[in-house]
Design a protein around this motif. Structure first.
Motif, PDB file in Angstrom:
ATOM      1  N   SER A  62     -20.206  24.816  16.531  1.00 10.59           N
ATOM      2  CA  SER A  62     -19.401  25.926  16.772  1.00 10.59           C
ATOM      3  C   SER A  62     -17.931  25.442  16.906  1.00 10.59           C
ATOM      4  CB  SER A  62     -19.640  26.619  17.862  1.00 10.59           C
ATOM      5  OG  SER A  62     -19.605  25.966  19.065  1.00 10.59           O
ATOM      6  N   VAL A  63     -17.820  24.101  17.349  1.00 11.83           N
ATOM      7  CA  VAL A  63     -16.301  23.658  17.306  1.00 11.83           C
ATOM      8  C   VAL A  63     -16.485  22.109  16.611  1.00 11.83           C
ATOM      9  CG1 VAL A  63     -14.522  22.660  18.940  1.00 11.83           C
ATOM     10  CG2 VAL A  63     -15.739  24.867  19.368  1.00 11.83           C
ATOM     11  N   ASN A  64     -15.381  21.929  15.596  1.00 12.78           N
ATOM     12  CA  ASN A  64     -15.488  20.488  15.036  1.00 12.78           C
ATOM     13  C   ASN A  64     -13.877  20.426  14.821  1.00 12.78           C
ATOM     14  OD1 ASN A  64     -15.595  18.305  13.541  1.00 12.78           O
ATOM     15  ND2 ASN A  64     -17.091  18.996  11.866  1.00 12.78           N
ATOM     16  N   GLN A  65     -13.298  19.883  15.636  1.00 14.60           N
ATOM     17  CA  GLN A  65     -11.685  19.542  15.805  1.00 14.60           C
ATOM     18  C   GLN A  65     -11.576  18.162  15.737  1.00 14.60           C
ATOM     19  OE1 GLN A  65      -9.381  21.574  18.952  1.00 14.60           O
ATOM     20  NE2 GLN A  65      -7.612  20.698  18.321  1.00 14.60           N
ATOM     21  N   ILE A  66     -10.509  17.812  14.963  1.00 13.88           N
ATOM     22  CA  ILE A  66     -10.021  16.327  14.843  1.00 13.88           C
ATOM     23  C   ILE A  66      -8.731  16.287  15.612  1.00 13.88           C
ATOM     24  CG2 ILE A  66      -9.251  14.562  13.515  1.00 13.88           C
ATOM     25  CD1 ILE A  66     -10.743  15.461  11.280  1.00 13.88           C
ATOM     26  N   LEU A  67      -8.503  15.596  16.437  1.00 12.18           N
ATOM     27  CA  LEU A  67      -7.424  15.061  17.402  1.00 12.18           C
ATOM     28  C   LEU A  67      -6.756  14.058  16.971  1.00 12.18           C
ATOM     29  CD1 LEU A  67      -8.773  16.025  21.073  1.00 12.18           C
ATOM     30  CD2 LEU A  67      -8.253  17.589  19.286  1.00 12.18           C
ATOM     31  N   GLU A  68      -5.370  14.412  16.578  1.00 13.27           N
ATOM     32  CA  GLU A  68      -4.491  13.352  15.993  1.00 13.27           C
ATOM     33  C   GLU A  68      -3.562  13.063  17.259  1.00 13.27           C
ATOM     34  OE1 GLU A  68      -2.744  14.755  12.507  1.00 13.27           O
ATOM     35  OE2 GLU A  68      -4.584  14.936  11.187  1.00 13.27           O
ATOM     36  N   GLY A  69      -3.378  11.731  17.161  1.00  9.60           N
ATOM     37  CA  GLY A  69      -2.265  11.132  18.205  1.00  9.60           C
ATOM     38  C   GLY A  69      -2.537   9.587  18.486  1.00  9.60           C
ATOM     39  N   HIS A  70      -3.540   9.053  18.047  1.00  8.72           N
ATOM     40  CA  HIS A  70      -4.103   7.788  18.374  1.00  8.72           C
ATOM     41  C   HIS A  70      -3.851   7.037  17.164  1.00  8.72           C
ATOM     42  CE1 HIS A  70      -5.363   7.725  22.616  1.00  8.72           C
ATOM     43  NE2 HIS A  70      -5.776   8.992  22.194  1.00  8.72           N
ATOM     44  N   SER A  71      -3.274   5.991  16.994  1.00 11.01           N
ATOM     45  CA  SER A  71      -3.287   4.892  15.767  1.00 11.01           C
ATOM     46  C   SER A  71      -4.303   3.967  15.703  1.00 11.01           C
ATOM     47  CB  SER A  71      -1.937   4.419  15.602  1.00 11.01           C
ATOM     48  OG  SER A  71      -1.581   3.698  16.912  1.00 11.01           O
ATOM     49  N   GLY A  72      -4.505   3.355  17.121  1.00  8.19           N
ATOM     50  CA  GLY A  72      -5.638   2.343  17.116  1.00  8.19           C
ATOM     51  C   GLY A  72      -6.916   2.801  17.485  1.00  8.19           C
ATOM     52  N   SER A  73      -7.910   1.926  17.321  1.00  9.60           N
ATOM     53  CA  SER A  73      -9.221   2.155  17.931  1.00  9.60           C
ATOM     54  C   SER A  73      -9.551   3.011  19.249  1.00  9.60           C
ATOM     55  CB  SER A  73     -10.134   0.901  17.696  1.00  9.60           C
ATOM     56  OG  SER A  73     -11.407   1.534  18.077  1.00  9.60           O
ATOM     57  N   VAL A  74      -9.858   4.126  19.258  1.00 10.90           N
ATOM     58  CA  VAL A  74     -10.035   4.784  20.551  1.00 10.90           C
ATOM     59  C   VAL A  74     -11.380   4.150  21.183  1.00 10.90           C
ATOM     60  CG1 VAL A  74     -10.436   7.229  21.654  1.00 10.90           C
ATOM     61  CG2 VAL A  74      -9.217   7.070  19.561  1.00 10.90           C
ATOM     62  N   GLN A  75     -11.061   3.843  22.393  1.00 11.71           N
ATOM     63  CA  GLN A  75     -12.026   3.017  23.289  1.00 11.71           C
ATOM     64  C   GLN A  75     -12.747   3.455  24.446  1.00 11.71           C
ATOM     65  OE1 GLN A  75      -9.965  -0.790  23.947  1.00 11.71           O
ATOM     66  NE2 GLN A  75     -10.443  -1.668  22.062  1.00 11.71           N
ATOM     67  N   VAL A  76     -11.595   4.553  24.858  1.00 11.02           N
ATOM     68  CA  VAL A  76     -12.221   5.402  26.150  1.00 11.02           C
ATOM     69  C   VAL A  76     -11.884   6.875  26.068  1.00 11.02           C
ATOM     70  CG1 VAL A  76     -11.987   5.325  28.591  1.00 11.02           C
ATOM     71  CG2 VAL A  76     -11.553   3.023  27.687  1.00 11.02           C
ATOM     72  N   VAL A  77     -12.924   7.497  26.444  1.00 12.13           N
ATOM     73  CA  VAL A  77     -12.840   8.945  26.475  1.00 12.13           C
ATOM     74  C   VAL A  77     -13.372   9.492  27.556  1.00 12.13           C
ATOM     75  CG1 VAL A  77     -12.484   9.244  23.903  1.00 12.13           C
ATOM     76  CG2 VAL A  77     -14.907   9.616  25.001  1.00 12.13           C
ATOM     77  N   THR A  78     -12.712  10.318  28.358  1.00 11.64           N
ATOM     78  CA  THR A  78     -13.493  10.973  29.733  1.00 11.64           C
ATOM     79  C   THR A  78     -12.945  12.319  30.015  1.00 11.64           C
ATOM     80  OG1 THR A  78     -13.736  10.341  32.180  1.00 11.64           O
ATOM     81  CG2 THR A  78     -11.522   9.730  31.318  1.00 11.64           C
ATOM     82  N   TRP A  79     -13.977  12.972  30.448  1.00  6.92           N
ATOM     83  CA  TRP A  79     -13.504  14.515  30.706  1.00  6.92           C
ATOM     84  C   TRP A  79     -13.133  14.646  32.257  1.00  6.92           C
ATOM     85  CZ3 TRP A  79     -12.945  17.945  27.004  1.00  6.92           C
ATOM     86  CH2 TRP A  79     -13.778  17.728  25.618  1.00  6.92           C
ATOM     87  N   ASN A  80     -12.354  15.714  32.261  1.00  2.34           N
ATOM     88  CA  ASN A  80     -12.016  16.506  33.724  1.00  2.34           C
ATOM     89  C   ASN A  80     -12.743  17.862  33.749  1.00  2.34           C
ATOM     90  OD1 ASN A  80     -11.018  17.498  36.079  1.00  2.34           O
ATOM     91  ND2 ASN A  80      -9.303  16.337  36.117  1.00  2.34           N
ATOM     92  N   GLU A  81     -13.787  17.938  34.233  1.00  5.11           N
ATOM     93  CA  GLU A  81     -14.441  19.215  34.052  1.00  5.11           C
ATOM     94  C   GLU A  81     -13.846  20.278  34.995  1.00  5.11           C
ATOM     95  OE1 GLU A  81     -16.566  16.666  34.254  1.00  5.11           O
ATOM     96  OE2 GLU A  81     -18.194  16.544  32.711  1.00  5.11           O
ATOM     97  N   GLN A  82     -13.493  19.946  35.969  1.00  4.25           N
ATOM     98  CA  GLN A  82     -12.740  20.781  36.831  1.00  4.25           C
ATOM     99  C   GLN A  82     -11.512  21.549  36.496  1.00  4.25           C
ATOM    100  OE1 GLN A  82     -14.045  17.805  37.830  1.00  4.25           O
ATOM    101  NE2 GLN A  82     -15.465  17.998  39.430  1.00  4.25           N
ATOM    102  N   TYR A  83     -10.717  20.669  35.674  1.00  4.13           N
ATOM    103  CA  TYR A  83      -9.270  21.117  35.276  1.00  4.13           C
ATOM    104  C   TYR A  83      -9.373  21.141  33.688  1.00  4.13           C
ATOM    105  CZ  TYR A  83      -7.931  20.522  40.028  1.00  4.13           C
ATOM    106  OH  TYR A  83      -7.650  20.439  41.339  1.00  4.13           O
ATOM    107  N   GLN A  84     -10.501  21.042  32.934  1.00  2.46           N
ATOM    108  CA  GLN A  84     -10.568  21.259  31.809  1.00  2.46           C
ATOM    109  C   GLN A  84      -9.580  20.583  30.696  1.00  2.46           C
ATOM    110  OE1 GLN A  84     -10.568  25.333  30.081  1.00  2.46           O
ATOM    111  NE2 GLN A  84     -12.129  26.150  31.522  1.00  2.46           N
TER     112      GLN A  84
END
Length: 1080
Positions: A62-84
């Motif tokens: 239902s969602v398929n969004q590309i986020l642009e802003g990084h130029s190098g290889s993205v190595q870490v992604v982490t969520w903050n569920e409480q504050y979205q």
């Protein structure tokens, strides 16, 4: 648990993925890869209709969004569920915080240190702080709004991982050399973590993952391991906290890439590649373990290299980043659950309780009951019974395990089957549990299930393969030997649940991924799409429960999540009856006979009032109640009455009641509701009726409604109806449960004498210690002995004695003696004294008190305490005297003759003589310690002459106070008043005592020599002191108890209680007697 791959998503451009993270609350999936790739995906949410039907969760995006802003290889992604918020970092050290706005993700903050690369980021449990670690040893802790809280440079270290504790007080830093350092939340080093999993290990290794479960959904056991540390070489340890020196150790035999706990900390997923020797390349796999190191499943994953994994929020899916693909796997958890008697039993964990919360959900009445169970292992059900298995306490004896552990078990009324890890299947006979046969399977059994006649067993192995074994078939082997038992040719894969029909040994249902298959004689019907767990299979109907949906909100289960499926023969028969009619359908049922199909035909015939066909069908399905019902309908003349009875038979009660009322048969409508137990409606019908309602029936309705509320412990509501129903027995119970003792007392007062309820009410009062009310109730029902027993039980001995006397009961004395001896055995002497005193047995109380005083005197306790004990003993004797005198006065009351008075006096004197000696001893002991204390007080005040006079009185009390103390005090007082002649006599007495040790005697001699070499042992002034004191001691003069002086006056004050004297001058300055402390 069972797991299988269900979906695969390709990343455009075949960009290799490096990391993936699934938002546990909102369901967003963030994945990062090479060339600055960052995508946010979301699977479609399931509709309410699909949930109720039990369909599998959709796998479309239902969602398929590309986020642009990084130029190098993205190595870490982490969520903050409480504050979205989403936090990402690339190989250049650029950190971006993303925020959600109107369904789209936007940049909120950017940070670029430009010195090193970010290796790990972690939000704390409440989402207010983030800790970022760089490869060069830099650590930054920031707030959710972007402010820096503190930073630190750990020089000489290379960081690669970070994790918060659940209370945010501890930080774990993983080093590139494999060490883990423990810091507090301000960045102060505490200690290095002990890594037991690396003992005796050589070579290079690095940390693959650190994950600390924060207990947000509770723990499966008290003190459950929750901190997982895993290394790339496959070694793993699971700890209870950061200082656990006895962790759970696992060797996964994998090259591990990453690890993660599921949503409730019950399963640890370890992703990587299996170490294989036979194949050229390693095989990607995810292994699943319990917190205690038990291996659950292995999921093999296609592709070259797995790089990351992440759990979905409910723990029913897992996402895997493999090469340039995202694989999704569905998980069918091993819930702790069961089904019996229309009740679903399921267990779940709560963060506020250390135990499992076990819910008993009555699906028929939609009521639930909760039980908390510690260390729950499993739930199983059969018939009307449910068994909860728990871990034994460590203190209980442990049984010795076998070398071949049990992995599955099942039983019927005929046999017990035990599957072992080696593949052996053992058959035992029941009830004597003797081994009958052994079968050899080529796999590790995970679940065993016997059919209804115990002729076949279904076996599901660890990989989800379902096979069947015929237990009693005899076959010939290739060598010509006869063997019992044969494996059937049917085999199904990806099976995670199955259930045999209770009434047909050849009928069973099984769950294969998201489809349910029904098999008859090993032939499948068309599948049904569902993800439910099979509860029951009976009468050609399958009952299934959607545990996934229920456990999303376990405190409020929904009846919509119970689904009933009809198998094909039942559906076809129903369709035939609706389309072609009853007569034509009966032939089809004749060809495919089953009691359920005959009942279906009978019900259809009843609907059309075809009583003949209905009766024949009920006979074929052996439904005696149905036959009787048809006979009953045949006796009715009115068609409307028949239709009403049929409506009631098919549970269309509202319709049946309406038809009865339309026929003006309110009595039948009331009778229907009585049969249903719907007393609220019965009461309504009775009140709305036109004629006079039956008072007895009205009372019955009130009482039944009262029972309804009482069964649910709503006592206040129950009281209202019991009052109207005049149910005094249940009313008393409700008052008792409500602790409304005033209402209970009023009820007892309103009852007539000798009512059968009075003893029960009295015992209710006894249980709460209300003696007076209990006695009143017992006396009202003419049970004085129970009243006395109550007083004894509640220690109201005065009341007990009074009742015993009023009702001429003689056993009170023996009861008193028994209880007193019981108290004395437990060394509760004061309790025994109080017991005797309350029961007016003053002489026995006085003897015990005197005994205590005597013992305390010998122990050399504080003199004031000993004096008080002697006084109390003497006062009890005085009360005894008064009691005897009152009794004697009562006996001669009304007799005026002198002879009677004289006789009473003689009797009184005779009775009192036995206690007088004892009383004199008690007062004498009190006198001794009174003068002993008085002399010392006078001496300390400086009244040395008065102290000497008082001390001289002590010479007559050597049997009470030790002579060494008497003459030591006398010598001291005489020396202070310079009466050295008396002092010399005191020393002579001390030196002649046989009770002192030789060294003490020598000390007295030395002291006497020192005193009398300086002072002549003669009195400096001559007085008649000795003569006066001697005359007072001989009894010629009374002694003032306030001063110790002899009383020379003719008028003096005498205490009315202890009969001791005091000078008038002293009496005017005292409010109480100095000896017995009675009021002057």
């Amino acid at each position: 648990m069972f797991i299988y791959l269900c979906k695969k998503i390709a990343i455009p451009g075949s960009v290799r993925l490096r990391c993936i993270s699934w938002n546990k609350d909102q369901g967003f999936i963030a994945c990062g890869g090479e060339d600055g790739l960052l995508k946010v995906l979301k699977l479609e949410t399931q509709t309410d209709e699909a949930k109720i039907k039990g369909l599998a969760a959709p796998s479309n995006l239902s969602v398929n969004q590309i986020l642009e802003g990084h130029s190098g290889s993205v190595q870490v992604v982490t969520w903050n569920e409480q504050y979205q918020k989403l936090t990402t970092s690339d190989q250049n050290g650029l950190i971006i915080v993303w925020m959600l706005y109107k369904g789209t993700w936007y940049e909120e903050m950017i940070n670029n240190r430009n010195k090193s690369v970010v290796r790990s980021m972690s939000w704390n449990a409440d989402g207010k702080k983030i800790c970022i670690v760089y490869e060069d040893g830099a650590v930054i802790v920031g707030s959710v709004d972007g402010n820096r809280i503190w930073g630190k440079d750990l020089k000489g270290t290379h960081l690669c991982h970070v994790a918060w504790s659940s209370d945010s007080k501890v930080l774990l830093f993983g080093m590139s050399n494999g060490e883990i350092h423990i810091y507090d939340n301000q960045g102060n080093f505490i200690v290095k973590m002990k890594l037991s999993c690396l003992v005796n290990l050589t070579g290079a290794f690095s940390i693959a993952g650190i994950h600390w479960y924060h207990g947000t959904e509770g723990y499966i056991e008290p003190d459950c391991p929750c901190l997982a540390v895993c290394y790339d070489n496959g070694r793993c340890q699971i700890m209870r906290d950061e200082n656990d020196h006895n962790p759970v150790l696992i060797d996964t035999a994998m090259n591990v890439v990453c690890i993660q706990w599921n949503h409730c900390g019950s399963v640890l997923a370890v992703a990587g590649s299996l170490k294989t020797t036979s194949q050229d390349k390693d095989v990607n796999a995810v292994q699943f373990y319990t917190p205690f190191g038990e291996h659950l499943r292995t999921l093999r994953v296609p592709g070259k290299q797995i790089s990351a994994l992440s759990w979905e929020g409910s723990g029913l899916k897992i996402a895997l980043a493999v090469d340039s693909y995202i694989y999704f796997a569905n998980i069918r958890p091993d819930y702790k659950w069961g089904y019996c008697s229309n009740t679903v039993i399921y267990a779940y964990t709560r963060p506020d309780r250390p135990e499992y919360c076990v819910v008993f959900w009555d699906t028929k009445n939609n009521e639930k009951y909760v039980k908390y169970v510690k260390s729950l292992i499993s739930i199983t059900t059969y018939g009307d019974f449910c068994v909860l298995a728990t871990k034994a306490d460590e203190n209980q004896p442990q049984f010795q395990g076998t070398r071949d552990p049990i992995c599955a078990i099942t039983a019927s009324d005929k046999m017990l089957l035990v599957g072992r890890e080696s593949g052996t299947l053992q058959r035992y006979s029941l009830p004597n549990v003797g081994i009958v046969q052994k079968f050899t399977l080529n796999y590790h059994a995970y679940q065993l299930s016997l059919n209804c006649n115990s002729s076949r067993v279904a076996v599901i192995d660890l990989s989800g393969v379902l096979t069947f074994f015929e237990l009693d078939t005899r076959v010939l082997t290739s060598t010509g030997q006869q063997m019992v038992g044969e494996q059937l040719k049917l085999e199904r894969k990806d099976v995670w649940d199955m259930k045999w029909a209770k009434d047909n040994p050849d009928l069973f249902a099984m769950m294969e991924k998201t489809r349910m298959y029904v098999f008859r004689n090993l032939d499948p019907e068309e599948p049904i799409q569902t993800s439910g767990y099979i509860c029951n299979f009976e009468d050609l109907e399958i009952k299934s429960v959607l545990l996934d949906e229920i456990l999303k909100n376990p405190e409020h289960p929904n009846k919509d999540y119970i689904i009933n499926f009809e198998i094909r023969s039942l559906r076809d028969s129903r369709a035939l009856i609706e389309k072609v009619g009853i007569e034509e359908s009966s032939q089809f049922i004749e060809d495919n006979p089953h009691p359920r199909l005959w009942r279906l035909l009978a019900e259809a015939a009843l609907q059309k009032l075809d009583l003949q066909t209905a009766e024949q069908a009920f006979v074929r399905c052996r439904d005696y109640q149905g036959i009787k019902f048809v006979k009953h309908l045949g006796n009715l003349q009115s068609e409307s009455m028949k239709q009403a009875e049929v409506a009631a038979y098919f549970s269309r009660f509202e319709e049946a009641e309406r038809m009865y009322l339309d026929m003006d048969r309110r009595d039948l409508a009331i009778g229907l509701r009585i049969k249903l137990g719907d007393w609220f409606r019965v009461l309504q019908l009775l009140k709305t009726g036109s004629g006079d309602s039956d008072d007895a029936l009205l009372e019955q309705a009130y009482n039944a409604i009262g029972d309804y509320f009482a069964d649910r412990q709503k006592w206040l509501n129950a009281v209202q109806y019991y009052v109207q129903g005049r149910n005094q027995e249940r009313l008393a119970e409700c008052y008792y449960m409500l602790e409304d003792y005033q209402g209970l007392e009023n009820l007892a007062n309103s009852l007539p004498e000798n009512n059968k309820l009075l003893p029960d009410i009295a015992y209710m009062f006894v249980r709460v210690g209300m003696c007076e009310q209990a006695v009143s109730a017992f006396l009202k029902c003419n049970r004085p002995k129970d009243a006395v027993d109550t007083c004894v039980h509640l220690n109201q001995w005065d009341k007990a004695v009074e009742l015993a006397k009023n009702h001429n009961m003689k056993e009170i004395g023996s009861l008193l003696a028994i209880y007193a001896s019981h108290l004395l055995e437990k060394n509760k002497i004061f309790d025994a004294i109080e017991l005797y005193r309350k029961a007016n047995y003053f002489f026995e109380a006085a003897k015990l008190m005197f005994k205590i005083a005597d013992e305390e005197s010998k122990k050399r306790t504080k003199p004031l305490r000993v004096k008080k004990l002697y006084v109390l003993s003497a006062l009890l004797i005085e009360q005894c005297h008064e009691q005897i005198q009152n009794v004697q006065r009562g006996k001669i009351k009304g007799k005026s003759s002198e002879t009677a008075s004289a006789l009473a006096g003689l009797l009184e004197e005779d009775v009192l003589s036995s206690t007088n000696c004892f009383a004199d001893n008690a007062w004498r002991g009190a006198e001794a310690y009174h003068f002993f204390i008085l002399a010392q007080r006078q001496l300390y005040k400086g009244s040395v002459q008065a102290a000497l006079k008082t001390a001289l009185h002590l010479r007559d009390y050597e049997d009470i106070i030790p002579a060494v103390e008497i003459y030591s005090l006398l010598a001291l007082c005489a020396c202070a008043s310079r009466a050295f002649d008396i002092c010399s006599k005191a020393f002579v007495k001390l030196e002649s005592l046989e009770t002192i040790r030789p060294e003490q005697r020598q000390q007295y001699e030395d002291l006497a020599l020192e005193i009398f070499t300086r002072h002549s042992p003669k009195s400096n002034k001559k007085s008649d002191l000795d003569d006066m004191l001697d005359s007072s001691i001989d009894g010629k003069l009374p002694v003032c108890i306030a001063t110790g002086d002899p009383i020379l006056e003719q008028r003096f004050w005498m205490c009315s209680v202890c009969k001791h004297c005091m000078k008038p001058k002293e009496a005017s300055s005292h409010s109480f007697c100095p000896l017995c402390h009675s009021t002057i």
